[in-house]
Design a protein around this motif. Structure first.
Motif, PDB file in Angstrom:
ATOM      1  N   MET A   1       0.834  -1.193   0.000  1.00 32.97           N
ATOM      2  CA  MET A   1       0.000   0.000   0.000  1.00 32.97           C
ATOM      3  C   MET A   1       0.872   1.247   0.000  1.00 32.97           C
ATOM      4  SD  MET A   1      -3.010   1.107   2.717  1.00 32.97           S
ATOM      5  CE  MET A   1      -1.888   1.517   4.040  1.00 32.97           C
ATOM      6  N   GLY A   2       0.529   2.217  -0.849  1.00 34.36           N
ATOM      7  CA  GLY A   2       1.286   3.455  -0.919  1.00 34.36           C
ATOM      8  C   GLY A   2       0.882   4.428   0.172  1.00 34.36           C
ATOM      9  N   LYS A   3       1.311   5.648   0.018  1.00 35.28           N
ATOM     10  CA  LYS A   3       1.019   6.698   0.986  1.00 35.28           C
ATOM     11  C   LYS A   3      -0.486   6.940   1.084  1.00 35.28           C
ATOM     12  CE  LYS A   3       1.872  11.580   1.946  1.00 35.28           C
ATOM     13  NZ  LYS A   3       2.527  12.825   1.477  1.00 35.28           N
ATOM     14  N   VAL A   4      -0.994   7.037   2.314  1.00 33.30           N
ATOM     15  CA  VAL A   4      -2.415   7.290   2.540  1.00 33.30           C
ATOM     16  C   VAL A   4      -2.631   8.792   2.725  1.00 33.30           C
ATOM     17  CG1 VAL A   4      -4.397   6.874   4.038  1.00 33.30           C
ATOM     18  CG2 VAL A   4      -2.754   5.041   3.595  1.00 33.30           C
ATOM     19  N   ILE A   5      -3.577   9.336   1.994  1.00 32.01           N
ATOM     20  CA  ILE A   5      -3.996  10.721   2.181  1.00 32.01           C
ATOM     21  C   ILE A   5      -5.333  10.689   2.903  1.00 32.01           C
ATOM     22  CG2 ILE A   5      -4.659  12.871   1.054  1.00 32.01           C
ATOM     23  CD1 ILE A   5      -2.819  12.098  -1.253  1.00 32.01           C
ATOM     24  N   ARG A   6      -5.405  11.365   4.029  1.00 33.78           N
ATOM     25  CA  ARG A   6      -6.595  11.298   4.883  1.00 33.78           C
ATOM     26  C   ARG A   6      -7.157  12.705   5.105  1.00 33.78           C
ATOM     27  NH1 ARG A   6      -8.135   7.328   8.905  1.00 33.78           N
ATOM     28  NH2 ARG A   6      -6.192   6.263   8.398  1.00 33.78           N
ATOM     29  N   VAL A   7      -8.435  12.868   4.830  1.00 28.71           N
ATOM     30  CA  VAL A   7      -9.123  14.150   4.991  1.00 28.71           C
ATOM     31  C   VAL A   7     -10.234  13.991   6.020  1.00 28.71           C
ATOM     32  CG1 VAL A   7     -10.600  15.856   3.843  1.00 28.71           C
ATOM     33  CG2 VAL A   7      -8.596  14.946   2.657  1.00 28.71           C
ATOM     34  N   ARG A   8     -10.326  14.951   6.917  1.00 25.13           N
ATOM     35  CA  ARG A   8     -11.396  14.977   7.913  1.00 25.13           C
ATOM     36  C   ARG A   8     -12.366  16.102   7.573  1.00 25.13           C
ATOM     37  NH1 ARG A   8     -10.358  16.835  14.070  1.00 25.13           N
ATOM     38  NH2 ARG A   8     -10.755  18.854  13.091  1.00 25.13           N
ATOM     39  N   VAL A   9     -13.668  15.830   7.667  1.00 26.01           N
ATOM     40  CA  VAL A   9     -14.672  16.842   7.324  1.00 26.01           C
ATOM     41  C   VAL A   9     -15.794  16.787   8.358  1.00 26.01           C
ATOM     42  CG1 VAL A   9     -15.808  15.268   5.713  1.00 26.01           C
ATOM     43  CG2 VAL A   9     -16.156  17.726   5.472  1.00 26.01           C
ATOM     44  N   PRO A  10     -16.257  17.955   8.846  1.00 28.52           N
ATOM     45  CA  PRO A  10     -17.232  17.950   9.944  1.00 28.52           C
ATOM     46  C   PRO A  10     -18.678  17.792   9.489  1.00 28.52           C
ATOM     47  CG  PRO A  10     -16.617  20.199   9.430  1.00 28.52           C
ATOM     48  CD  PRO A  10     -15.762  19.310   8.546  1.00 28.52           C
ATOM     49  N   ALA A  11     -19.490  17.315  10.420  1.00 29.13           N
ATOM     50  CA  ALA A  11     -20.940  17.381  10.256  1.00 29.13           C
ATOM     51  C   ALA A  11     -21.369  18.842  10.276  1.00 29.13           C
ATOM     52  CB  ALA A  11     -21.632  16.619  11.385  1.00 29.13           C
ATOM     53  N   THR A  12     -22.545  19.104   9.770  1.00 28.76           N
ATOM     54  CA  THR A  12     -23.066  20.469   9.755  1.00 28.76           C
ATOM     55  C   THR A  12     -24.552  20.472  10.065  1.00 28.76           C
ATOM     56  OG1 THR A  12     -23.381  20.292   7.355  1.00 28.76           O
ATOM     57  CG2 THR A  12     -21.376  21.386   8.121  1.00 28.76           C
ATOM     58  N   SER A  13     -25.001  21.572  10.620  1.00 24.20           N
ATOM     59  CA  SER A  13     -26.433  21.787  10.828  1.00 24.20           C
ATOM     60  C   SER A  13     -26.808  23.059  10.093  1.00 24.20           C
ATOM     61  CB  SER A  13     -26.758  21.920  12.324  1.00 24.20           C
ATOM     62  OG  SER A  13     -28.152  22.117  12.512  1.00 24.20           O
ATOM     63  N   ALA A  14     -27.744  22.950   9.170  1.00 25.85           N
ATOM     64  CA  ALA A  14     -28.123  24.090   8.335  1.00 25.85           C
ATOM     65  C   ALA A  14     -29.451  24.686   8.787  1.00 25.85           C
ATOM     66  CB  ALA A  14     -28.217  23.671   6.874  1.00 25.85           C
ATOM     67  N   ASN A  15     -29.692  25.890   8.306  1.00 23.81           N
ATOM     68  CA  ASN A  15     -30.910  26.677   8.540  1.00 23.81           C
ATOM     69  C   ASN A  15     -30.901  27.330   9.918  1.00 23.81           C
ATOM     70  OD1 ASN A  15     -31.905  25.896   6.006  1.00 23.81           O
ATOM     71  ND2 ASN A  15     -32.931  24.108   6.865  1.00 23.81           N
ATOM     72  N   LEU A  16     -30.757  26.524  10.981  1.00 21.83           N
ATOM     73  CA  LEU A  16     -30.745  27.059  12.349  1.00 21.83           C
ATOM     74  C   LEU A  16     -31.979  27.931  12.597  1.00 21.83           C
ATOM     75  CD1 LEU A  16     -26.957  27.978  12.687  1.00 21.83           C
ATOM     76  CD2 LEU A  16     -28.103  25.824  13.229  1.00 21.83           C
ATOM     77  N   GLY A  17     -33.122  27.391  12.259  1.00 17.60           N
ATOM     78  CA  GLY A  17     -34.364  28.122  12.475  1.00 17.60           C
ATOM     79  C   GLY A  17     -34.601  29.152  11.406  1.00 17.60           C
ATOM     80  N   SER A  18     -34.354  30.421  11.738  1.00 14.52           N
ATOM     81  CA  SER A  18     -34.703  31.535  10.848  1.00 14.52           C
ATOM     82  C   SER A  18     -33.766  31.699   9.664  1.00 14.52           C
ATOM     83  CB  SER A  18     -34.730  32.838  11.654  1.00 14.52           C
ATOM     84  OG  SER A  18     -33.482  33.060  12.285  1.00 14.52           O
ATOM     85  N   GLY A  19     -32.629  31.008   9.651  1.00 16.07           N
ATOM     86  CA  GLY A  19     -31.646  31.215   8.588  1.00 16.07           C
ATOM     87  C   GLY A  19     -31.802  30.258   7.429  1.00 16.07           C
ATOM     88  N   PHE A  20     -33.008  30.086   6.948  1.00 15.92           N
ATOM     89  CA  PHE A  20     -33.318  29.094   5.918  1.00 15.92           C
ATOM     90  C   PHE A  20     -32.451  29.287   4.678  1.00 15.92           C
ATOM     91  CE2 PHE A  20     -36.148  27.770   2.296  1.00 15.92           C
ATOM     92  CZ  PHE A  20     -36.030  26.408   2.521  1.00 15.92           C
ATOM     93  N   ASP A  21     -31.725  28.220   4.314  1.00 18.16           N
ATOM     94  CA  ASP A  21     -30.863  28.184   3.129  1.00 18.16           C
ATOM     95  C   ASP A  21     -29.716  29.194   3.170  1.00 18.16           C
ATOM     96  OD1 ASP A  21     -32.137  26.065   1.994  1.00 18.16           O
ATOM     97  OD2 ASP A  21     -32.865  27.120   0.225  1.00 18.16           O
ATOM     98  N   ALA A  22     -29.476  29.824   4.319  1.00 19.14           N
ATOM     99  CA  ALA A  22     -28.427  30.843   4.405  1.00 19.14           C
ATOM    100  C   ALA A  22     -27.413  30.576   5.510  1.00 19.14           C
ATOM    101  CB  ALA A  22     -29.056  32.226   4.636  1.00 19.14           C
ATOM    102  N   LEU A  23     -27.826  29.908   6.592  1.00 18.51           N
ATOM    103  CA  LEU A  23     -26.942  29.682   7.728  1.00 18.51           C
ATOM    104  C   LEU A  23     -26.591  28.205   7.857  1.00 18.51           C
ATOM    105  CD1 LEU A  23     -28.413  31.817  10.668  1.00 18.51           C
ATOM    106  CD2 LEU A  23     -26.744  32.482   8.930  1.00 18.51           C
ATOM    107  N   GLY A  24     -25.404  27.954   8.343  1.00 20.56           N
ATOM    108  CA  GLY A  24     -24.989  26.601   8.679  1.00 20.56           C
ATOM    109  C   GLY A  24     -23.829  26.649   9.642  1.00 20.56           C
ATOM    110  N   VAL A  25     -23.707  25.628  10.473  1.00 21.69           N
ATOM    111  CA  VAL A  25     -22.620  25.587  11.445  1.00 21.69           C
ATOM    112  C   VAL A  25     -21.947  24.221  11.377  1.00 21.69           C
ATOM    113  CG1 VAL A  25     -24.143  24.833  13.339  1.00 21.69           C
ATOM    114  CG2 VAL A  25     -21.995  26.003  13.866  1.00 21.69           C
ATOM    115  N   ALA A 300     -12.964  21.220   6.344  1.00 25.74           N
ATOM    116  CA  ALA A 300     -12.247  20.074   5.800  1.00 25.74           C
ATOM    117  C   ALA A 300     -10.741  20.305   5.904  1.00 25.74           C
ATOM    118  CB  ALA A 300     -12.665  19.848   4.362  1.00 25.74           C
ATOM    119  N   LYS A 301      -9.989  19.282   6.310  1.00 24.58           N
ATOM    120  CA  LYS A 301      -8.549  19.440   6.485  1.00 24.58           C
ATOM    121  C   LYS A 301      -7.848  18.101   6.329  1.00 24.58           C
ATOM    122  CE  LYS A 301      -6.828  19.665  10.657  1.00 24.58           C
ATOM    123  NZ  LYS A 301      -6.465  20.091  12.021  1.00 24.58           N
ATOM    124  N   LEU A 302      -6.579  18.165   5.986  1.00 21.72           N
ATOM    125  CA  LEU A 302      -5.732  16.982   5.977  1.00 21.72           C
ATOM    126  C   LEU A 302      -5.377  16.610   7.414  1.00 21.72           C
ATOM    127  CD1 LEU A 302      -3.190  17.743   3.103  1.00 21.72           C
ATOM    128  CD2 LEU A 302      -4.862  15.887   3.144  1.00 21.72           C
TER     129      LEU A 302
END
Length: 303
Positions: A1-25, A300-302
């Protein structure tokens, strides 16, 4: 097996109530995408963890591999001829915590690394927003923090705000899906002018509450008339879960994305809030599992 490249990416929560289609965390629950070259026959996709056996592994159907190919096309460089793309999934799929956006954001990031790194984060954000159709989840998945996003033609304009460690996000996911298509279908085509005015004030208050740490304003900022009245009935016991969270000490609570996860905000009593929400779902005949999370101020990050 060659070199492994590993990326981590977070879960997100969108809208947050009043921020429909505009906010996410972005939240501290992560999927990983790993790639290593080998001498096999083409690129193969493997899935570990949540969604195994359900998430497509064909290159033309898997969101992460599609985004990888898009990065390669934009860089004008081919992906490796053969290798394994392993998806290690901890984000519940189809529950409103950005699992598809994590796949797309992670895929574009990984594909960029594999094909020369010619795309800056803005170029990746534009590309992944085009793939997803809207930026509310993909922006925090790629950039981290609280993201306020708008579209200007094919460009995604995002303001990123780092959030304080003091604030917790209690995300409770029931054993039922709310497909995005169904959640979109129940929304009205037009709204009363007064409802638009209502939301403008609420979303402004919500964003400033996060920035200034006036968390006592969260319950007012989370109020919504654009999507919550139409989507909450799609979640069995949803209204009772919201009330249970508040009764247990949450500062505020809303539907995460289009559901079925419900997310509460608190600075104390987090375990009690989670237990109360899970119990309310149980009373509605559903099993549920929760996570007590913090904001992830890096996307997202290495690793």
């Amino acid at each position: 097996m060659g070199k492994v490249i590993r990326v981590r990416v977070p879960a997100t929560s969108a809208n947050l109530g009043s921020g429909f289609d505009a906010l996410g965390v972005a939240l501290t629950l992560y999927n990983e995408l790993c790639f290593y070259e080998d001498d096999g026959d083409g690129i193969r996709v493997e899935v570990e963890g949540l969604g195994r056996g359900e998430i497509p592994t064909a290159l033309s159907e898997n969101m992460a591999s599609i985004a990888m190919a898009e990065a390669a096309a934009l860089n004008g460089t081919a992906l490796p001829k053969s290798g394994v793309l392993r998806l290690i999934n901890r984000i519940p799929p189809a529950r409103g915590l950005g699992s598809s956006s994590a796949a797309l954001a992670g895929g574009i990031f990984l594909g960029n690394v594999l094909t020369g790194g010619g795309l800056d984060r803005q170029a990746m954000l534009n590309a992944v927003t085009k793939l997803e159709g809207h930026p509310d989840n993909v922006a925090p998945a790629l950039c981290g923090g609280l993201c306020i996003s708008v579209m200007d033609g094919g460009r995604t304009i995002t303001q990123v705000v780092s959030l304080d460690e003091e604030l917790s996000f209690i995300a409770v996911s029931p054993s039922v899906e709310v497909p995005t298509e169904r959640a979109r279908a129940v929304l009205p085509q037009t709204l009363a002018y007064k409802d638009g005015v209502f939301n403008v004030g609420r979303v402004a208050l919500l964003v400033t509450a996060f920035i200034t740490k006036h968390y006592e304003h969260l319950p007012y900022g989370l109020e919504d008339k654009l999507h919550m009245p139409y989507r909450l009935p799609l979640i069995p016991g949803g209204a009772k879960v919201l009330q249970a969270a508040v009764d247990a000490g949450a500062l505020g609570v809303t539907v995460s994305g289009s559901g079925s996860t419900i997310i509460a905000f608190a600075t104390k009593n987090e375990a009690a809030v989670q237990a109360a929400m899970e119990d309310a779902f149980m009373q509605a005949g559903l099993t549920a599992s929760g996570h007590i999370l913090k904001a992830c101020n890096e996307g997202a990050k290495l690793i």
